[in-house]
Design a protein around this motif. Sequence first.
Motif, PDB file in Angstrom:
ATOM      1  N   SER A 150       0.843  -1.195   0.000  1.00 26.90           N
ATOM      2  CA  SER A 150       0.000   0.000   0.000  1.00 26.90           C
ATOM      3  C   SER A 150       0.876   1.242   0.000  1.00 26.90           C
ATOM      4  CB  SER A 150      -0.898  -0.009   1.238  1.00 26.90           C
ATOM      5  OG  SER A 150      -1.663   1.174   1.323  1.00 26.90           O
ATOM      6  N   ALA A 151       0.540   2.198  -0.874  1.00 23.56           N
ATOM      7  CA  ALA A 151       1.394   3.385  -1.025  1.00 23.56           C
ATOM      8  C   ALA A 151       0.542   4.623  -1.241  1.00 23.56           C
ATOM      9  CB  ALA A 151       2.337   3.194  -2.213  1.00 23.56           C
ATOM     10  N   ASP A 165       4.553  -7.562  -5.290  1.00 18.14           N
ATOM     11  CA  ASP A 165       3.930  -8.311  -6.384  1.00 18.14           C
ATOM     12  C   ASP A 165       2.802  -7.473  -6.977  1.00 18.14           C
ATOM     13  OD1 ASP A 165       5.477 -10.729  -5.923  1.00 18.14           O
ATOM     14  OD2 ASP A 165       4.250 -10.985  -4.124  1.00 18.14           O
ATOM     15  N   GLY A 166       2.269  -6.599  -6.135  1.00 19.58           N
ATOM     16  CA  GLY A 166       1.236  -5.677  -6.556  1.00 19.58           C
ATOM     17  C   GLY A 166       1.324  -4.404  -5.741  1.00 19.58           C
ATOM     18  N   VAL A 167       0.571  -3.398  -6.155  1.00 22.16           N
ATOM     19  CA  VAL A 167       0.568  -2.098  -5.487  1.00 22.16           C
ATOM     20  C   VAL A 167      -0.874  -1.685  -5.228  1.00 22.16           C
ATOM     21  CG1 VAL A 167       1.335   0.306  -5.596  1.00 22.16           C
ATOM     22  CG2 VAL A 167       2.653  -1.467  -6.781  1.00 22.16           C
ATOM     23  N   ILE A 168      -1.131  -1.125  -4.056  1.00 22.09           N
ATOM     24  CA  ILE A 168      -2.409  -0.500  -3.732  1.00 22.09           C
ATOM     25  C   ILE A 168      -2.143   0.999  -3.692  1.00 22.09           C
ATOM     26  CG2 ILE A 168      -4.332  -0.355  -2.111  1.00 22.09           C
ATOM     27  CD1 ILE A 168      -3.231  -3.060  -0.921  1.00 22.09           C
ATOM     28  N   VAL A 169      -2.643   1.719  -4.678  1.00 17.60           N
ATOM     29  CA  VAL A 169      -2.332   3.140  -4.808  1.00 17.60           C
ATOM     30  C   VAL A 169      -3.407   3.966  -4.105  1.00 17.60           C
ATOM     31  CG1 VAL A 169      -1.927   5.044  -6.398  1.00 17.60           C
ATOM     32  CG2 VAL A 169      -1.177   2.734  -7.013  1.00 17.60           C
ATOM     33  N   GLY A 170      -2.972   4.819  -3.176  1.00 16.87           N
ATOM     34  CA  GLY A 170      -3.902   5.669  -2.445  1.00 16.87           C
ATOM     35  C   GLY A 170      -3.706   7.144  -2.714  1.00 16.87           C
ATOM     36  N   SER A 171      -3.009   7.481  -3.808  1.00 13.03           N
ATOM     37  CA  SER A 171      -2.695   8.886  -4.070  1.00 13.03           C
ATOM     38  C   SER A 171      -3.645   9.547  -5.052  1.00 13.03           C
ATOM     39  CB  SER A 171      -1.260   9.009  -4.589  1.00 13.03           C
ATOM     40  OG  SER A 171      -1.053   8.181  -5.723  1.00 13.03           O
TER      41      SER A 171
END
Length: 352
Positions: A150-151, A165-171
């Motif tokens: 998470s980023a 392996d994956g990204v959770i984008v919170g921007s």
Amino acid sequence: MKFGFGVNPQGVDEVVSAGVQAEALGFDRIGLWDSPLGHREVWMTLGAVAAKTEKLRLGPWVTNGITRHPVVTAAAAATLDDIAPGRVILGVGSGDSGVYNLAGVGSKLADLEEFVVAVRGLLTTGRAEWRGQSLAIDWPGERDVKIFVSAHGPKATRLAGRIGDGVIVGSGVSPEAIHSARDLIAAGCEEAGRDESQIETWWMAPWYISEDGEQAKNDALWHLTSLVHHWSRTGGKGMFPEELREGIIKLGSGYHLRSHGDPSPEEKAQYAAEAERLGVADYLRRRFTISGTPAEVCVQMAEAAQAGALNLDCANAAPKGRVMVRPTNFHTLVRPLLQEQSAMATGTAHVH
């Protein structure tokens, strides 16, 4: 396009029901918060959901390395994989309400990286190094559990591209925010010599949908404070237009983590009024939410997809008893429009 949503688990039966409904409605995945002060224990609840579903991907969305030891996390993920083989996704972040409500402080990025690397090692080889110690777990065997980082900020987003392996984008989910985050993920992949196309990225935003578009946009207003409180601890330099940054940071600093995910009506009204008073509501709503009439939401999702956001995640903070309201509104009111749009346009992404 793929769609999923998160749940603030306030009752096991309701979350199990939400998982069953999500699978029946064609959602790709469901994620549960790991925030024990206000919510049910994440791994036990996930086990209950896994036992009642067959295809739905599921996992914590997100856990952290402050309250969870790498061996404990790897063992929990492997056990869930026993119940739901091949369906487990492990969201990991620096820690928010699940840490701060327990009198802790979120991870530094270096510590987050070490935690992710350790958990991956334990799940793939049974061995890892962590904080100068050798860790081991003997029974899982090699597990294909994808770790999603998470980023919210630029440094975290770049790190996620390098190690996740994956990204959770919170921007944000506006086209400009999507392009910026994709550039950072690509830079992180390049640093690690990785293929960006192999990274599965989910774009997090609350969805508020109603035939009364103004009502939907007003309903989304309170959520803005929740979404920007992450930057109240760091100042958000470079994240926002400079003329708005002070107001955004002030808005986020007023968020109450004790009631995270389910503020009282009075708190919601206070958050919404403050966003308007500070003059940041319109900007933040456009950047961080998907909200309006079904037709307006369809346009916003199509614009996000065109910018490269093909996996959309509803930040589905909801009062007890209303977990499925917004996902169901999407399925009933918006998905048919997206399918019609996809059928009419040659070469667009297929809507699942």
